[in-house]
Design an enzyme around this catalytic site. Structure first.
Site, PDB file in Angstrom:
ATOM      1  N   HIS A  13       1.002  -1.147   0.097  1.00 29.82           N
ATOM      2  CA  HIS A  13       0.094   0.003  -0.150  1.00 29.82           C
ATOM      3  C   HIS A  13       0.933   1.181   0.073  1.00 29.82           C
ATOM      4  CE1 HIS A  13      -3.852   2.084   1.648  1.00 29.82           C
ATOM      5  NE2 HIS A  13      -2.836   3.039   0.873  1.00 29.82           N
ATOM      6  N   HIS A  15       1.524   5.453  -1.615  1.00 25.76           N
ATOM      7  CA  HIS A  15       1.063   6.376  -2.375  1.00 25.76           C
ATOM      8  C   HIS A  15       2.511   7.119  -2.844  1.00 25.76           C
ATOM      9  CE1 HIS A  15      -3.035   6.712  -1.210  1.00 25.76           C
ATOM     10  NE2 HIS A  15      -2.385   6.314   0.103  1.00 25.76           N
ATOM     11  N   ARG A  17       2.196   9.742  -5.492  1.00 30.81           N
ATOM     12  CA  ARG A  17       1.799  11.024  -6.294  1.00 30.81           C
ATOM     13  C   ARG A  17       2.237  11.050  -7.681  1.00 30.81           C
ATOM     14  NH1 ARG A  17      -1.273  10.996  -1.929  1.00 30.81           N
ATOM     15  NH2 ARG A  17      -0.665  11.546  -0.164  1.00 30.81           N
ATOM     16  N   ASN A  41      -5.291   7.188  -6.011  1.00 34.91           N
ATOM     17  CA  ASN A  41      -6.036   8.465  -5.930  1.00 34.91           C
ATOM     18  C   ASN A  41      -5.122   9.687  -6.327  1.00 34.91           C
ATOM     19  OD1 ASN A  41      -4.299   7.883  -3.666  1.00 34.91           O
ATOM     20  ND2 ASN A  41      -5.451   9.104  -2.351  1.00 34.91           N
ATOM     21  N   LYS A  99      -9.412  -0.511  -6.035  1.00 35.80           N
ATOM     22  CA  LYS A  99      -9.303   0.139  -4.787  1.00 35.80           C
ATOM     23  C   LYS A  99     -10.742   0.826  -4.677  1.00 35.80           C
ATOM     24  CE  LYS A  99      -7.861   1.819  -1.014  1.00 35.80           C
ATOM     25  NZ  LYS A  99      -6.842   2.560  -0.715  1.00 35.80           N
ATOM     26  N   HIS A 136     -10.516   0.908   1.648  1.00 39.21           N
ATOM     27  CA  HIS A 136     -10.312   1.762   2.676  1.00 39.21           C
ATOM     28  C   HIS A 136     -11.344   1.671   3.652  1.00 39.21           C
ATOM     29  CE1 HIS A 136      -8.942   5.903   4.380  1.00 39.21           C
ATOM     30  NE2 HIS A 136      -9.888   5.693   4.984  1.00 39.21           N
ATOM     31  N   HIS A 174      -4.551  -0.841   5.657  1.00 37.65           N
ATOM     32  CA  HIS A 174      -4.265   0.145   6.973  1.00 37.65           C
ATOM     33  C   HIS A 174      -5.292  -0.280   7.887  1.00 37.65           C
ATOM     34  CE1 HIS A 174      -7.167   2.334   4.853  1.00 37.65           C
ATOM     35  NE2 HIS A 174      -6.206   3.203   4.306  1.00 37.65           N
ATOM     36  N   LEU A 219      -5.125   9.311   7.650  1.00 40.35           N
ATOM     37  CA  LEU A 219      -6.427   8.550   7.604  1.00 40.35           C
ATOM     38  C   LEU A 219      -6.332   6.959   7.136  1.00 40.35           C
ATOM     39  CD1 LEU A 219      -8.957  11.323   6.531  1.00 40.35           C
ATOM     40  CD2 LEU A 219      -8.876  10.363   8.753  1.00 40.35           C
ATOM     41  N   ASP A 247       1.251   2.722   3.590  1.00 46.86           N
ATOM     42  CA  ASP A 247       0.283   3.768   3.366  1.00 46.86           C
ATOM     43  C   ASP A 247       1.238   5.212   3.381  1.00 46.86           C
ATOM     44  OD1 ASP A 247      -1.855   5.183   2.871  1.00 46.86           O
ATOM     45  OD2 ASP A 247      -2.521   5.223   4.700  1.00 46.86           O
ATOM     46  N   HIS A 251       2.968  14.601   1.659  1.00 45.12           N
ATOM     47  CA  HIS A 251       2.386  15.840   1.192  1.00 45.12           C
ATOM     48  C   HIS A 251       3.516  17.223   1.591  1.00 45.12           C
ATOM     49  CE1 HIS A 251      -1.784  14.480   1.050  1.00 45.12           C
ATOM     50  NE2 HIS A 251      -1.633  13.853   1.922  1.00 45.12           N
ATOM     51  N   ALA A 263      -4.182  14.537   5.426  1.00 44.28           N
ATOM     52  CA  ALA A 263      -3.819  13.401   6.231  1.00 44.28           C
ATOM     53  C   ALA A 263      -2.853  12.427   5.105  1.00 44.28           C
ATOM     54  CB  ALA A 263      -5.187  12.580   6.063  1.00 44.28           C
TER      55      ALA A 263
END
Length: 347
Positions: A13, A15, A17, A41, A99, A136, A174, A219, A247, A251, A263
């Protein structure tokens, strides 16, 4: 024990970006991890097989020279997702999972599913072809307390879905609660859970005690201490239904340190050191390989990596950077609030 050699781990899992942020963070994953399930996402999200192919090419183009890394692509489920496109994506070998984001549950989830019945044709096709659904696991209805969202999701969404489609393979991503751990343990088939690095190390006090600390906000949000202990017990148990999904979610600092902070916690850079610390505390270093390198591949029908990495324990704490600089901006690195002595010596 001062040294430990394990199969090269995977992250189930992640991210990454896109654009400058992707280029700035991908090396922290590819340095240690062989594969990762990539979250879809983005803005706009990865909703079709063609989107996933294009995103995969951007990821591979951003890899540091010489790194060996395989992105495992996912699709962002919407109420308009085409079952035929999903099946074609799986048949091509490109798509590893789909997802489910309940609309409004987390970052860039506003285009997610509001009415699960409208996504049922896709879910039925996935059950038929054996394509996993990553969820999620939180409800977003305003009357539900944010600390209860996972438990309510299990009772009102996930359990009814699994009863309706018993052949659907589901990954609870998660997991953050004892209720989630217990639900997976009690399941007979087709259910597993990923556990993050940070949820093994912090509880909700990290966010709120001594002032609001936005770089511990994620989150699903970190929960009470008894939930953290349940997660740790599951992670070190050797149970094949539990595996690592960091996860890790970068950011830039201005988007975290503001009136409505995003989050996400960035853990890719120090995850293996954190996990060795946790497993040593639990007298379970011999089970670290199962959690990071064996259970995930088995769940997703893949072979474990043949390459190895070696972790060694030093006499002095490892000094990780407090922040990393990317062309998108500065990103704060997860501070586990304890000194870390284990590091990846070779990979």
């Amino acid at each position: 024990m001062r040294a430990l050699t394990i199969r090269r781990p995977d992250d189930w899992h992640l991210h990454l970006r896109d654009g400058d942020m992707l280029k700035g963070v991908i090396g922290d994953t590819s340095r240690h991890f062989a594969r990762a399930i990539i979250m879809p996402n983005l803005v706009p999200p990865v909703v079709t097989t063609a989107d996933a192919q294009a995103y995969r090419e951007r990821i591979l183009a951003a890899l540091p020279k010489g790194d060996r890394f395989e992105p495992l692509m996912t699709l962002y489920l919407t109420e308009q997702t085409s079952p035929d496109d999903v099946e074609a994506g799986k048949a091509s070998g490109l798509i590893t999972a789909v997802k489910l984001y309940p609309a409004g549950a987390t970052t860039n989830s506003h285009g997610g599913v509001r009415d699960l019945d409208k996504a049922m044709p896709v879910l039925e096709r996935m059950a038929k072809i054996g394509l996993p659904l990553c969820v999620h696991g939180e409800v977003t209805t305003p009357e539900v307390d944010i600390f209860d969202r996972e438990a309510v999701f299990i009772d009102t969404v996930l359990d009814p879905l699994r009863r309706r489609l018993p052949d659907l393979k589901v990954t609870m991503e998660h997991v953050t609660t004892k209720e989630g751990i217990d639900y997976i343990r009690e399941s007979q088939h087709n259910l597993a859970g990923s556990i993050t690095t940070h949820h093994l190390m912090i509880n909700r006090n990290a966010i709120l005690v001594g002032g609001i600390r936005p770089h511990y906000y994620c989150l699903p949000v970190a929960k009470r201490e008894h939930h953290r202990l349940a997660l740790r017990a599951a992670a070190v148990s050797g149970d094949a239904r539990f595996f690592l999904g960091t996860d890790s979610a970068p950011h830039i600092d201005p988007l975290k340190e503001c009136g409505c902070g995003c989050a996400g916690i960035y853990t890719s850079i120090n995850t293996m050191s954190c996990l060795a610390h946790v497993f040593e505390e639990e007298n379970a270093l011999d089970r670290l390989e199962a959690f990071t390198s064996l259970n995930g591949p088995a769940w997703y029908g893949l072979l474990p990596n043949e390459e190895r990495i070696t972790l060694t324990k030093g006499d002095s704490p490892i000094k990780f950077p407090a922040k990393i600089e990317t062309d998108a901006g500065i990103v704060t690195v997860f501070d586990p609030l304890v000194p870390l002595y284990w590091h990846v010596a070779s990979s």
